[in-house]
Design an enzyme around this catalytic site. Structure first.
Site, short mmCIF file in Angstrom:
data_model
loop_
_atom_site.label_atom_id
_atom_site.label_comp_id
_atom_site.label_asym_id
_atom_site.label_seq_id
_atom_site.Cartn_x
_atom_site.Cartn_y
_atom_site.Cartn_z
NE ARG A 128 -2.37 -1.50 3.42
CZ ARG A 128 -1.78 -0.87 4.42
NH1 ARG A 128 -1.78 0.45 4.47
NH2 ARG A 128 -1.19 -1.56 5.37
CE LYS A 176 -6.21 -3.27 5.81
NZ LYS A 176 -6.03 -4.70 5.67
CG HIS A 231 -6.51 -3.95 10.80
ND1 HIS A 231 -5.16 -3.69 10.87
CD2 HIS A 231 -6.69 -4.67 9.66
CE1 HIS A 231 -4.56 -4.23 9.82
NE2 HIS A 231 -5.46 -4.82 9.08
CB SER A 238 0.36 -5.11 8.00
OG SER A 238 0.74 -5.93 6.94
CE LYS A 271 -4.93 -8.03 10.54
NZ LYS A 271 -3.50 -7.64 10.48
CB THR A 272 -3.98 -14.07 7.51
OG1 THR A 272 -4.44 -12.76 7.19
CG2 THR A 272 -4.49 -15.04 6.47
CG ASP A 274 -7.20 -7.54 7.07
OD1 ASP A 274 -6.21 -7.62 7.81
OD2 ASP A 274 -7.39 -6.59 6.30
NE ARG A 297 -0.19 -8.99 1.95
CZ ARG A 297 -0.65 -8.74 3.17
NH1 ARG A 297 -1.71 -9.35 3.64
NH2 ARG A 297 -0.04 -7.87 3.94
N1 LIG Z 1 4.55 -16.88 15.84
C1 LIG Z 1 3.97 -16.45 14.72
N2 LIG Z 1 2.66 -16.18 14.72
C2 LIG Z 1 2.07 -15.72 13.60
N3 LIG Z 1 2.71 -15.54 12.41
C3 LIG Z 1 4.02 -15.82 12.36
C4 LIG Z 1 4.70 -16.28 13.51
N4 LIG Z 1 5.99 -16.48 13.16
C5 LIG Z 1 6.09 -16.15 11.87
N5 LIG Z 1 4.93 -15.77 11.36
C6 LIG Z 1 4.72 -15.30 9.96
O1 LIG Z 1 4.29 -13.95 10.05
C7 LIG Z 1 3.39 -13.67 9.00
C8 LIG Z 1 2.07 -13.21 9.58
O2 LIG Z 1 1.33 -12.73 8.51
P1 LIG Z 1 -0.25 -12.65 8.45
O3 LIG Z 1 -0.63 -12.69 7.00
O4 LIG Z 1 -0.89 -13.65 9.33
O5 LIG Z 1 -0.41 -11.19 9.02
P2 LIG Z 1 -1.71 -10.32 9.11
O6 LIG Z 1 -1.80 -9.84 10.51
O7 LIG Z 1 -2.85 -11.08 8.57
O8 LIG Z 1 -1.30 -9.10 8.16
P3 LIG Z 1 -2.15 -8.25 7.09
O9 LIG Z 1 -3.04 -7.36 7.86
O10 LIG Z 1 -1.11 -7.50 6.35
O11 LIG Z 1 -2.88 -9.22 6.24
C9 LIG Z 1 3.22 -14.93 8.19
O12 LIG Z 1 4.10 -14.86 7.10
C10 LIG Z 1 3.63 -16.02 9.19
O13 LIG Z 1 4.14 -17.16 8.54
O1 LIG Z 2 -3.80 -3.82 3.32
C1 LIG Z 2 -2.92 -4.56 2.91
O2 LIG Z 2 -2.13 -4.30 2.02
C2 LIG Z 2 -2.80 -5.86 3.55
C3 LIG Z 2 -3.30 -5.79 4.87
O3 LIG Z 2 -4.24 -6.49 5.19
C4 LIG Z 2 -2.70 -4.81 5.80
O4 LIG Z 2 -1.70 -4.18 5.47
O5 LIG Z 2 -3.23 -4.68 6.89
MN LIG Z 3 -3.75 -10.78 6.82
#
Ligand SMILES: Nc1ncnc2c1ncn2[C@@H]1O[C@H](COP(=O)(O)OP(=O)(O)OP(=O)(O)O)[C@@H](O)[C@H]1O
Ligand SMILES: O=C([O-])CC(=O)C(=O)O
Ligand SMILES: [Mn+2]
Length: 532
Positions: A60, A200, A219, A239, A243-244, A258, A324
C-alpha cells in the site's frame, strides 16, 4: 458494449461514466481468469491459480491516500491522520481519469461489504485489470446472482493503474493517488497495481460509517469454536502480526482474517475472502493457506515461480517480502458459511515485537486492553507499506491507523463499552522476536503461539499461575501445556539479563512517550494502566 449481468437500470452510463470500450459486468471466476490470461495480465499456475505481479507497487501507499475535505465530514474526520484533498481537486481528478478511460475496456463487480445485512454496504468496483476484478470478487461478499438485477451501488470504486495523477492539478503528492469522497461516495485509485489498496479502501469506508451507527469496526481476524458461535475470538493486529495465520486454526471455524464489525449481538466479517502473506509459506506450518495457492482462481500476487514447472518459491522475496494470495473464504475447509459469530469471549491483541521484549502471551485487564489498543504497538514488517525494508517499531493506534478516518477515541470508547458489556477476556500476544531482538534472536515459533492461543481460548490458561511483569504491569503465565517454559519469560531467553532490562526500559519509555497524546481523552482506570 455491455457484457455479463447487471441491473439494467444501473449501468455505468447511469452513473455518468460513458465512452468506455467493452464493459464486463459481474463476470464469474472462470471468465475472469480467462480474460486476465488473454489480456496477458498473468500466468495460469498449478491447479488453476492465477499468478501475477504488480510491478513497482507491491504494497500500500499510505502517503498517497487522501480524504476529500467537505463540510459534511469536516468535524468527524481525524485530519491529523488523514490527508485532506480539496473538493475541486477531486472533481478534476475524476474528470481527467474519465477522459483517460475513454475507449478502454473495464470490469465491474457489484459486491457487498459486511456479512450482517443490517450493516452492509453495496459497493461497485470498476477496474481496468481483469485480475483486480477477480481479486475483489474473492475479497468482498458476492451477492446472489438473482440479487444483481436489483443491485444499486451505494459506493463506487474506480481503479485505473495506467492513469497517472498530476500533483499540480489533483492536489495529491505523486502520480499515485487513492482519494475517498464521502459526499459523492466514490474512491478513485490511480497508478498502483497493488490489489490490497482496493480492499483497504472499503475497510476505511466501513471504519467511518459503522462507528456512526454505534458499531465497532476492527482491524482484526475472527474465529469461533466449532459448532459454538458463542465462543468467538477476535485477533487485533497491524499488518504482519499473524491475524491471517493464527485465525486459520483447523480446530476452530474461521469467520474472517482482516476486517470485522462488533455490533450489540454479533461479530461479522466485512469480507468474503482472505489475503494471506506468502513469505516463507510452508505446508507444514500453514497447511490450509498453502493449499489455496494451487486452487482454481486463487490470486497469487508477487511471488517468484519457475516458468517451466510453475513451482512457486515462497522463500524468494526478490519481488517483495509482501507476496500475497487472495482466495474466497470457502477455500479454507472450516470457514463459516455466514461470516457471523457471537460477541467475543476473547479479545487477542497481536503484536510483532522486534525488540524481543514482550512475553509471548500476557493477560490484560480491560483498562490495560484499552491502553494497548490505543497504543497499537508493533514492528512493521518489510513490504506491506512502501519504504519499509526491515522491522521498524511503530505505534499504530487501534492496530490500524492508516485505515482509521475517525479519531482513536471514537474506536476506543466503542471497544471499551463492548468489552464491558460482554466481559470478554483480553490477551496480548507477541508473535515477534524471542531470544533477543531482530538480528540476534528468532521469530516466535508459530506452534508455540498456537499452543498459547489454544490454552487461552479453551479456558485452561485462566487456571495457570501468573507472575506480574515488572516493566509492563500485566500478568504472564509461568507454565503452559505444550509450550517450552523458558519461552514464557523473555528475559530468560536473552544471553544477558541486563541487556534485556535495558531494552525493556527503552520500550517502556517509547510507550510512555507515545501515550501522552491520549491522556486528555481517557478514563482514570486506563490512565492508571499506563506504564512508564
Ligand atoms: N509466531 C507467529 N505467529 C504468527 N505468524 C508468524 C509467527 N511467526 C512467523 N509468522 C509469519 O508472520 C506472518 C504473519 O502474517 P499474516 O498474513 O498472518 O499477518 P496479518 O496480521 O494477517 O497481516 P495483514 O493485515 O497484512 O494481512 C506470516 O508470514 C507467518 O508465517
Ligand atoms: O492492506 C494490505 O495491504 C494488507 C493488509 O491487510 C494490511 O496491510 O493490513
Ligand atoms: Mn492478513
Amino acid at each position: 458494449m455491455t457484457l455479463g449481468h447487471v441491473n439494467p437500470a444501473c449501468k455505468l452510463d447511469h452513473q455518468g461514466i460513458t465512452g468506455l470500450g467493452k464493459v464486463h459486468y459481474n463476470l464469474i471466476e472462470p471468465q475472469l481468469v480467462e480474460a486476465a490470461l488473454l489480456r496477458g495480465e498473468g500466468t495460469l499456475g498449478k491447479g488453476g491459480a492465477f499468478l501475477c505481479s504488480t510491478g513497482k507497487f507491491t504494497g500500500r501507499s499510505p502517503k498517497d491516500k487522501f480524504v476529500v475535505r467537505t463540510a459534511s465530514v469536516e468535524d468527524s474526520i481525524w485530519w491529523e491522520n488523514n490527508q485532506p484533498m480539496a473538493p475541486d481537486a477531486f472533481v478534476q481528478l475524476k474528470a481527467d481519469m474519465l477522459a483517460h478511460m475513454q475507449g478502454r475496456d473495464f470490469f465491474v463487480q457489484d459486491m457487498v461489504g459486511g456479512a450482517d445485512p443490517e450493516h452492509h454496504l453495496a459497493v461497485r468496483v470498476v477496474t481496468e485489470l481483469a485480475w483486480h476484478s477477480l481479486f475483489i470478487r474473492h475479497m468482498l461478499r458476492r451477492p446472489a446472482r438473482s440479487a444483481l438485477d436489483s443491485f444499486v451501488p451505494e459506493w463506487t470504486i474506480i481503479n485505473v493503474p495506467s492513469f497517472k495523477a498530476d500533483p499540480k492539478k489533483h492536489g495529491c503528492r505523486t502520480d499515485t493517488v487513492i482519494a475517498l469522497n464521502f459526499d459523492t461516495k466514490e474512491i478513485l485509485i490511480a497508478n498502483t497495481g497493488y490489489a490490497g489498496e482496493i480492499k483497504k479502501g472499503v475497510f476505511t469506508l466501513l471504519n467511518y460509517i459503522l462507528p456512526g451507527k454505534g458499531v465497532m469496526a476492527m482491524h482484526c481476524s475472527a474465529n469461533h469454536a466449532k459448532g459454538n458461535t458463542d465462543d468467538t475470538a477476535v485477533f487485533f493486529g497491524l499488518s504482519g502480526t499473524g491475524k491471517t495465520t493464527l485465525s486459520a486454526d483447523p480446530s476452530r471455524t474461521l469467520i474472517g482474517d482482516d476486517e470485522h464489525g462488533w455490533s450489540d449481538n454479533a461479530v461479522f466479517n466485512f469480507e468474503g475472502g482472505c489475503y494471506a502473506k506468502t513469505i516463507n509459506l510452508s505446508a507444514e506450518a500453514e497447511p490450509d493457506i498453502y493449499a489455496t495457492t494451487s486452487m482454481f482462481a486463487t490470486v497469487v500476487e508477487n511471488n517468484v515461480f519457475n516458468p517451466e514447472t510453475l513451482e512457486i518459491d515462497f522463500d524468494d522475496a526478490s519481488l517483495t517480502p509482501n507476496g500475497r494470495c487472495a482466495y474466497p473464504l470457502e477455500y479454507i475447509a472450516n470457514a463459516s458459511a455466514t461470516g457471523i459469530g457471537g460477541t467475543p469471549k476473547n479479545v487477542i491483541m497481536l503484536t510483532c515485537d522486534a525488540f524481543g521484549v514482550l512475553p509471548p502471551i500476557s493477560r490484560l485487564t480491560p483498562a490495560q486492553a484499552m491502553y494497548h489498543f490505543l497504543s497499537g504497538f508493533t514492528s512493521k514488517v518489510a513490504g506491506t507499506e512502501r519504504g519499509i525494508t526491515e522491522p521498524q517499531p511503530t505505534f499504530s493506534t487501534c492496530f490500524g491507523a492508516p485505515f482509521m478516518p475517525r479519531r482513536p477515541e471514537a474506536y476506543g470508547k466503542l471497544l471499551q463499552a463492548a468489552i464491558a458489556r460482554t466481559g470478554a477476556h483480553c490477551w496480548l500476544v507477541n508473535t515477534g522476536w524471542t531470544g533477543g531482538a531482530y538480528g540476534v534472536g528468532k521469530r516466535m515459533p508459530i506452534r508455540a503461539t498456537r499452543a498459547l492461543l489454544t490454552a487461552a481460548l479453551d479456558g485452561s490458561l485462566a487456571n495457570a499461575t501468573f507472575r506480574r511483569d515488572p516493566n509492563f504491569g500485566f500478568d504472564v503465565p509461568v507454565a503452559v501445556h505444550d509450550v517450552d517454559t523458558g519461552l514464557l519469560d523473555p528475559r530468560s531467553t536473552w544471553t544477558s539479563g541486563n541487556a534485556y532490562d535495558a531494552q525493556a526500559q527503552k520500550l517502556v519509555a517509547m510507550f510512555a512517550e507515545n501515550f501522552a497524546q491520549y491522556l486528555p481523552y481517557i478514563d482514570a482506570d486506563v490512565k492508571a494502566a499506563a506504564i512508564g
